[in-house]
Design an enzyme around this catalytic site. Structure first.
Site, PDB file in Angstrom:
ATOM      1  N   THR A 149       0.860  -1.185   0.000  1.00  0.00           N
ATOM      2  CA  THR A 149       0.000   0.000   0.000  1.00  0.00           C
ATOM      3  C   THR A 149       0.892   1.229   0.000  1.00  0.00           C
ATOM      4  O   THR A 149       2.083   1.133  -0.290  1.00  0.00           O
ATOM      5  CB  THR A 149      -0.997  -0.056   1.181  1.00  0.00           C
ATOM      6  OG1 THR A 149      -1.925   1.022   1.060  1.00  0.00           O
ATOM      7  CG2 THR A 149      -0.301   0.034   2.538  1.00  0.00           C
ATOM      8  N   ASN A 150       0.343   2.398   0.277  1.00  0.00           N
ATOM      9  CA  ASN A 150       1.157   3.624   0.318  1.00  0.00           C
ATOM     10  C   ASN A 150       0.617   4.546   1.391  1.00  0.00           C
ATOM     11  O   ASN A 150      -0.364   4.224   2.073  1.00  0.00           O
ATOM     12  CB  ASN A 150       1.184   4.300  -1.065  1.00  0.00           C
ATOM     13  CG  ASN A 150      -0.199   4.707  -1.514  1.00  0.00           C
ATOM     14  OD1 ASN A 150      -0.837   5.559  -0.918  1.00  0.00           O
ATOM     15  ND2 ASN A 150      -0.698   4.072  -2.575  1.00  0.00           N
ATOM     16  N   LEU A 151       1.245   5.708   1.557  1.00  0.00           N
ATOM     17  CA  LEU A 151       0.971   6.567   2.712  1.00  0.00           C
ATOM     18  C   LEU A 151      -0.144   7.588   2.483  1.00  0.00           C
ATOM     19  O   LEU A 151      -0.326   8.483   3.290  1.00  0.00           O
ATOM     20  CB  LEU A 151       2.260   7.303   3.119  1.00  0.00           C
ATOM     21  CG  LEU A 151       3.352   6.391   3.685  1.00  0.00           C
ATOM     22  CD1 LEU A 151       4.625   7.188   3.946  1.00  0.00           C
ATOM     23  CD2 LEU A 151       2.871   5.716   4.973  1.00  0.00           C
TER      24      LEU A 151
ATOM     25  N   ALA B 152      -4.520   7.568  -4.449  1.00  0.00           N
ATOM     26  CA  ALA B 152      -3.148   7.152  -4.768  1.00  0.00           C
ATOM     27  C   ALA B 152      -3.221   5.663  -5.082  1.00  0.00           C
ATOM     28  O   ALA B 152      -3.008   4.805  -4.224  1.00  0.00           O
ATOM     29  CB  ALA B 152      -2.224   7.430  -3.586  1.00  0.00           C
TER      30      ALA B 152
END
Ligand code: CTP
Ligand code: CA
Length: 225
Positions: free
Chosen positions: A33-35, A100
């Site tokens: 995943t991402n932030l 995102a």
């Protein structure tokens, strides 16, 4: 809802928004995943609802409250996000892609937790490219007004313009300056066929909700009467 928008510049309009990160599973207990915090997308959903729009928010895994009056669909992966968005897109006047979206996913989902075998060998995780949700919506026969975001670490204006052309959208919004994931303040660059315009106009930083309201007002002006 507070009477922030007078007149309600999006009255009678439908706005579809993606927000947050996506989560691409490797096995039942791990994933990529991402932030992304989802804050900008949720702020836009709130601002669009304040402006009188009927808002659908397709959210990746985030811990944020649904803004008042907004219909929310929760998804995890990019493919699930596309599957949620596609059947809805044509019925909306505006599509704002703030998510995102993970660019790649593990090519295979392991059915069971991947275990160490004691040999010290590490798993080789092959990746597949995810569908581009924004480009897919923009390529529909009668697409909504499409707005993209560009998360860049350098040369925002250049990359935002490339994305405007590659994805064939009306507007790309770039984040100016250092990583803004999770922060409450931001500075944006609006890139369209006419040129570039910072928001706030003086190049300062502003709270995401204030930026969202200004962006909603800008988007409303781009809609056919
Ligand atoms: N986007 C999308 N689906 C994807 C990738 C991106 O809908 N699979 C959308 C994002 O929500 C954003 C815009 O496209 O509105 C630009 O995303 P970004 O990650 O900046 O661009 P990419 O085309 O993925 O290029 P790169 O990450 O290599 O810069
Ligand atoms: Ca990307």
């Amino acid at each position: 809802l507070v009477a922030f928008f007078q007149p309600k510049v999006l009255a009678g309009r439908r706005v579809l928004i993606t927000a947050g990160p996506t989560y691409e599973a490797i096995d039942p207990v791990r994933g990529i995943t991402n932030l992304s915090s989802g804050k900008m997308g949720f702020a836009l959903a709130r601002a669009a609802a304040e402006a009188g729009a009927r808002v659908t928010l397709v959210a990746g895994p985030v811990h944020l409250e649904t803004p008042q009056g907004v219909t929310r669909l929760n998804v995890k992966s990019a493919q699930q996000m596309l599957d949620a968005v596609l059947p809805l897109a044509a019925a909306h006047d505006v599509f704002i892609a703030t998510a995102a979206v993970a660019d790649w996913r593990p090519a295979q989902l392991a059915e069971h937790k991947i275990k160490k075998d004691g040999s010290g060998q590490v798993p080789q995780i092959a990746m597949s490219e995810n569908p581009d949700i924004l480009a897919t919506v923009a390529a529909l026969p009668q697409p909504p007004l499409c707005v993209g975001f560009a998360a860049e670490s350098q040369d925002v204006a250049h990359h935002a313009r490339q994305k405007l052309q590659r994805k064939k959208v009306a507007l790309v919004v770039g984040n100016i300056g250092p990583a803004t994931f999770g922060q409450d303040n931001n500075a944006l660059l609006l890139v369209d066929a006419q040129g570039d315009q910072p928001l706030p106009a003086d190049g300062s930083r502003a709270p995401k909700l204030a930026l969202a309201r200004a962006l909603v007002a800008d988007i409303a002006r781009r809609l056919p009467k």
